[in-house]
Design a protein around this motif. Structure first.
Motif, PDB file in Angstrom:
ATOM      1  N   THR A 148       0.865  -1.062   0.084  1.00 45.23           N
ATOM      2  CA  THR A 148       0.106  -0.033   0.199  1.00 45.23           C
ATOM      3  C   THR A 148       0.856   1.306  -0.066  1.00 45.23           C
ATOM      4  N   ARG A 149       1.785   1.205   0.890  1.00 41.70           N
ATOM      5  CA  ARG A 149       2.679   2.340   0.778  1.00 41.70           C
ATOM      6  C   ARG A 149       3.443   2.525  -0.584  1.00 41.70           C
ATOM      7  N   ALA A 150       3.759   1.527  -1.121  1.00 43.86           N
ATOM      8  CA  ALA A 150       4.621   1.532  -2.463  1.00 43.86           C
ATOM      9  C   ALA A 150       3.764   2.214  -3.530  1.00 43.86           C
ATOM     10  N   ALA A 151       2.299   1.617  -3.618  1.00 44.12           N
ATOM     11  CA  ALA A 151       1.308   2.061  -4.421  1.00 44.12           C
ATOM     12  C   ALA A 151       1.212   3.370  -4.256  1.00 44.12           C
ATOM     13  N   ASP A 152       0.851   4.134  -3.078  1.00 42.84           N
ATOM     14  CA  ASP A 152       0.589   5.384  -2.726  1.00 42.84           C
ATOM     15  C   ASP A 152       1.719   6.265  -3.019  1.00 42.84           C
ATOM     16  N   SER A 153       3.004   5.652  -3.242  1.00 41.90           N
ATOM     17  CA  SER A 153       4.319   6.703  -3.510  1.00 41.90           C
ATOM     18  C   SER A 153       4.560   6.697  -5.100  1.00 41.90           C
ATOM     19  N   SER A 154       3.566   5.850  -5.734  1.00 43.71           N
ATOM     20  CA  SER A 154       3.731   5.607  -7.311  1.00 43.71           C
ATOM     21  C   SER A 154       3.461   7.014  -8.151  1.00 43.71           C
TER      22      SER A 154
ATOM     23  N   GLN B  50      -0.371   2.214 -14.376  1.00 46.26           N
ATOM     24  CA  GLN B  50      -0.937   2.446 -13.026  1.00 46.26           C
ATOM     25  C   GLN B  50      -0.266   1.550 -12.103  1.00 46.26           C
ATOM     26  N   VAL B  51       0.130   1.750 -11.015  1.00 46.66           N
ATOM     27  CA  VAL B  51       0.470   0.775  -9.874  1.00 46.66           C
ATOM     28  C   VAL B  51      -0.337   0.998  -8.715  1.00 46.66           C
TER      29      VAL B  51
ATOM     30  N   ALA C  32       8.428   0.406  -5.378  1.00 47.42           N
ATOM     31  CA  ALA C  32       8.758  -0.571  -4.282  1.00 47.42           C
ATOM     32  C   ALA C  32      10.365  -0.075  -3.574  1.00 47.42           C
ATOM     33  N   ALA C  33      11.167   0.557  -4.630  1.00 50.47           N
ATOM     34  CA  ALA C  33      12.576   1.052  -4.124  1.00 50.47           C
ATOM     35  C   ALA C  33      12.230   2.164  -3.190  1.00 50.47           C
ATOM     36  N   ARG C  34      11.180   2.791  -3.213  1.00 49.33           N
ATOM     37  CA  ARG C  34      10.998   3.993  -2.199  1.00 49.33           C
ATOM     38  C   ARG C  34      10.788   3.552  -0.897  1.00 49.33           C
ATOM     39  N   VAL C  35      10.152   2.232  -0.660  1.00 50.03           N
ATOM     40  CA  VAL C  35       9.839   1.796   0.451  1.00 50.03           C
ATOM     41  C   VAL C  35      10.913   0.414   0.874  1.00 50.03           C
ATOM     42  N   GLY C  36      12.005   0.377   0.063  1.00 53.32           N
ATOM     43  CA  GLY C  36      13.165  -0.633   0.603  1.00 53.32           C
ATOM     44  C   GLY C  36      12.587  -1.752   0.053  1.00 53.32           C
ATOM     45  N   ALA C  37      12.011  -1.943  -1.142  1.00 48.48           N
ATOM     46  CA  ALA C  37      11.670  -3.289  -1.759  1.00 48.48           C
ATOM     47  C   ALA C  37      11.962  -3.410  -3.221  1.00 48.48           C
ATOM     48  N   HIS C  38      11.838  -4.616  -3.385  1.00 46.50           N
ATOM     49  CA  HIS C  38      12.103  -5.170  -5.035  1.00 46.50           C
ATOM     50  C   HIS C  38      10.558  -5.695  -5.519  1.00 46.50           C
ATOM     51  N   VAL C  39      10.254  -5.684  -6.514  1.00 45.73           N
ATOM     52  CA  VAL C  39       8.988  -6.396  -6.785  1.00 45.73           C
ATOM     53  C   VAL C  39       9.508  -7.548  -8.017  1.00 45.73           C
ATOM     54  N   LEU C  40       8.815  -8.607  -8.036  1.00 44.30           N
ATOM     55  CA  LEU C  40       9.382  -9.916  -8.680  1.00 44.30           C
ATOM     56  C   LEU C  40       7.997 -10.465  -9.260  1.00 44.30           C
ATOM     57  N   ALA C  41       8.371 -11.155 -10.608  1.00 47.96           N
ATOM     58  CA  ALA C  41       7.140 -11.772 -11.120  1.00 47.96           C
ATOM     59  C   ALA C  41       7.158 -13.051 -10.700  1.00 47.96           C
ATOM     60  N   LEU C  42       6.600 -13.293  -9.380  1.00 46.94           N
ATOM     61  CA  LEU C  42       6.558 -14.658  -9.049  1.00 46.94           C
ATOM     62  C   LEU C  42       4.912 -14.879  -8.444  1.00 46.94           C
ATOM     63  N   PRO C  43       4.364 -15.898  -9.151  1.00 46.07           N
ATOM     64  CA  PRO C  43       2.999 -16.227  -8.732  1.00 46.07           C
ATOM     65  C   PRO C  43       2.553 -16.490  -7.156  1.00 46.07           C
ATOM     66  N   THR C  44       3.603 -17.149  -6.658  1.00 44.58           N
ATOM     67  CA  THR C  44       3.470 -17.447  -5.262  1.00 44.58           C
ATOM     68  C   THR C  44       4.890 -17.103  -4.603  1.00 44.58           C
ATOM     69  N   ALA C  45       4.892 -17.029  -3.339  1.00 46.99           N
ATOM     70  CA  ALA C  45       6.000 -17.013  -2.509  1.00 46.99           C
ATOM     71  C   ALA C  45       6.923 -17.964  -2.031  1.00 46.99           C
TER      72      ALA C  45
ATOM     73  N   ARG D 196       6.766  -2.687 -15.334  1.00 50.53           N
ATOM     74  CA  ARG D 196       7.655  -3.295 -14.268  1.00 50.53           C
ATOM     75  C   ARG D 196       8.695  -2.282 -13.754  1.00 50.53           C
ATOM     76  N   VAL D 197       8.991  -1.473 -14.555  1.00 48.02           N
ATOM     77  CA  VAL D 197      10.054  -0.389 -13.947  1.00 48.02           C
ATOM     78  C   VAL D 197       9.342   0.496 -13.008  1.00 48.02           C
ATOM     79  N   LEU D 198       7.896   0.996 -13.288  1.00 48.51           N
ATOM     80  CA  LEU D 198       7.281   1.917 -12.678  1.00 48.51           C
ATOM     81  C   LEU D 198       7.188   1.043 -11.193  1.00 48.51           C
ATOM     82  N   ALA D 199       6.832  -0.001 -11.118  1.00 45.50           N
ATOM     83  CA  ALA D 199       6.542  -0.773  -9.974  1.00 45.50           C
ATOM     84  C   ALA D 199       7.706  -0.985  -9.034  1.00 45.50           C
ATOM     85  N   GLU D 200       8.664  -1.230  -9.622  1.00 46.60           N
ATOM     86  CA  GLU D 200       9.939  -1.400  -9.156  1.00 46.60           C
ATOM     87  C   GLU D 200      10.538  -0.053  -8.524  1.00 46.60           C
ATOM     88  N   GLU D 201      10.348   1.025  -9.292  1.00 43.18           N
ATOM     89  CA  GLU D 201      10.572   2.315  -8.679  1.00 43.18           C
ATOM     90  C   GLU D 201       9.770   2.460  -7.556  1.00 43.18           C
TER      91      GLU D 201
END
Length: 419
Positions: free
Chosen positions: A40-46, A57-58, A95-108, A88-93
């Motif tokens: 949620t924080r990452a989406a709000d920062s997009s 849109q993220v 996520a980076a603002r909140v110390g994260a990466h995004v991955l194209a993984l369907p399950t953890a 994917r670039v936009l989502a990674e940017e």
């Protein structure tokens, strides 16, 4: 065969359908690569797209360990590839603002207890479905293809349904769940199948038949709203599109773009079959559930059910038959070469599930699986530029349809898209 040359004015039978995608991504900590509840924080920062922009849109998703990227409709494979990569670039940017990466993984791959996003609808879903929702974390790849009326959309649903298990097999990318190898190629599909109103559907026959089915399911009070009718393919509630929801998110953006393009060709092929009076295959949904179970279990590494015969056949033969079915459309759109090459690569080298298992086999470390996914998610596309279509239908500049997906609210016949 229809001409490939560009014209300024094409009739509806020849018009290239626009298509867009939604990618759900796993959010992980930059240091530990473990799922991180900051979606949620990452989406709000997009960065939000301006009105009329085609930038993706993220948005937040059900769980805090997820982000969703919604891309604008596109007309060509080349533009779709650019749109997915840009998303994917936009989502990674973000996520980076909140110390994260995004991955194209369907399950953890790692064990975890997800955190529901603090959105009123998601909290209501958690209350309604209990552990099914609270414990759920899966990321799909949803493909929207333009339709020209609800009647056409239902006719398409009735005719593409037998091919959706093959689409699932091509996308299969989720062998790990909760710290173990599930022995499935797409365990995401098994997890998703626990939800009510999910899976394949029977033939509807008409828009009225679809509406009756929809109303009856909502009348049970189990789905809280139409958005919880999680069919493998459905009429989108907000847009004049068919929404194909069966696929895993793909590791590679190139594979994702080609899978979306293949689905677009399947939709166009089905619409033409309907216009020509060809009946929909009368395969019961109960049978299709088993076809999809096979695709989820073994992906492309075993046999699939061949829709042409109803019997088992090697997966590569069933995929070849699918390509044969949509060949006229792929050729007309000048996308056959690129699609053929990427599908051949998936068949030869394996899809995401096989690649994840190969990464794990070296040291039996799930961290190696996540590291593979991080690299693959953000690696440049695998399609050589020379193989991308060089046509001037629709957009050839990467700008796509200059509207966000949500601005197309109605059908050309005047009927509204549901909201």
């Amino acid at each position: 065969m229809p001409s490939r040359e560009c014209t300024a004015d094409r009739g509806r039978d020849d018009a290239v359908r626009t298509y867009g995608v939604e990618e759900e991504l796993l959010v992980v900590d930059q240091e530990t690569l473990r799922p991180l509840p900051v979606g949620t924080r990452a989406a709000d920062s997009s960065v939000r797209p301006s009105s009329g922009s085609t930038w993706p849109q993220v948005t937040a998703e059900l769980q805090q360990e997820q982000l969703e990227v919604i891309s604008a409709p596109q007309s060509t494979l080349a533009d779709q590839l650019r749109a997915i990569a840009a998303g994917r670039v936009l989502a990674e940017e973000a996520a980076a603002r909140v110390g994260a990466h995004v991955l194209a993984l369907p399950t953890a791959p790692f064990p975890l207890s997800p955190h529901l996003a603090p959105h009123s609808r998601y909290l209501r879903i958690g209350e309604q479905l209990g552990l099914i929702a609270v414990d759920h974390l899966s990321n799909g790849f949803h493909i929207h293809v333009r339709i020209y009326s609800r009647q056409e959309g239902v006719a398409v649903l009735d005719r593409i349904r037998v091919w959706l298990p093959t689409v699932l097999a091509l996308s299969a990318n989720s062998p790990f769940w909760g710290g173990v190898d599930t022995e499935f190629a797409s365990y995401r599909y098994q997890v998703w199948s626990r939800w009510p109103a999910s899976g394949p559907t029977d033939v509807f026959g008409s828009a009225a038949g679809y509406d009756r089915h929809r109303a009856a399911m909502l009348g049970t009070g189990v789905p809280l709203d139409p958005g919880m009718l999680y069919f493998d393919a459905r009429l989108a509630e907000k847009y004049p599109t068919v929404e194909v929801r069966v696929a895993d998110i793909c590791l590679d953006s190139g594979h994702a773009a080609v899978l979306a393009t293949l689905v677009r060709a399947l939709v166009e092929t089905a619409a033409r079959a309907w216009r020509h009076g060809e009946p929909a295959p009368e395969v019961p949904a109960s049978h299709l559930s088993l076809w999809s179970w096979r695709a989820s279990r073994w992906g492309l590494d075993d046999q699939l059910v061949d829709p042409a015969t109803g019997g088992l056949a090697p997966a590569r033969d069933v995929v070849a038959r699918l390509l044969e079915v949509v060949r006229p459309v792929l050729t007309e759109y000048d996308e056959d070469t690129a699609v053929d090459k990427v599908v051949a690569d998936i068949l030869r080298n394996g899809g995401g599930a096989r690649r994840q298992r190969e990464a794990y086999a070296a040291r039996h470390e799930l961290g190696d699986v996540v590291a593979l996914a991080l690299d693959a998610t953000h690696r440049p596309p695998v399609i050589p530029s020379a193989d991308l279509p060089r046509i001037c239908r629709g957009s050839s500049t990467g700008r796509g349809d200059r509207r966000d997906p949500g601005t197309a609210r109605g059908y050309p016949d005047g009927s509204p898209a549901r909201r």
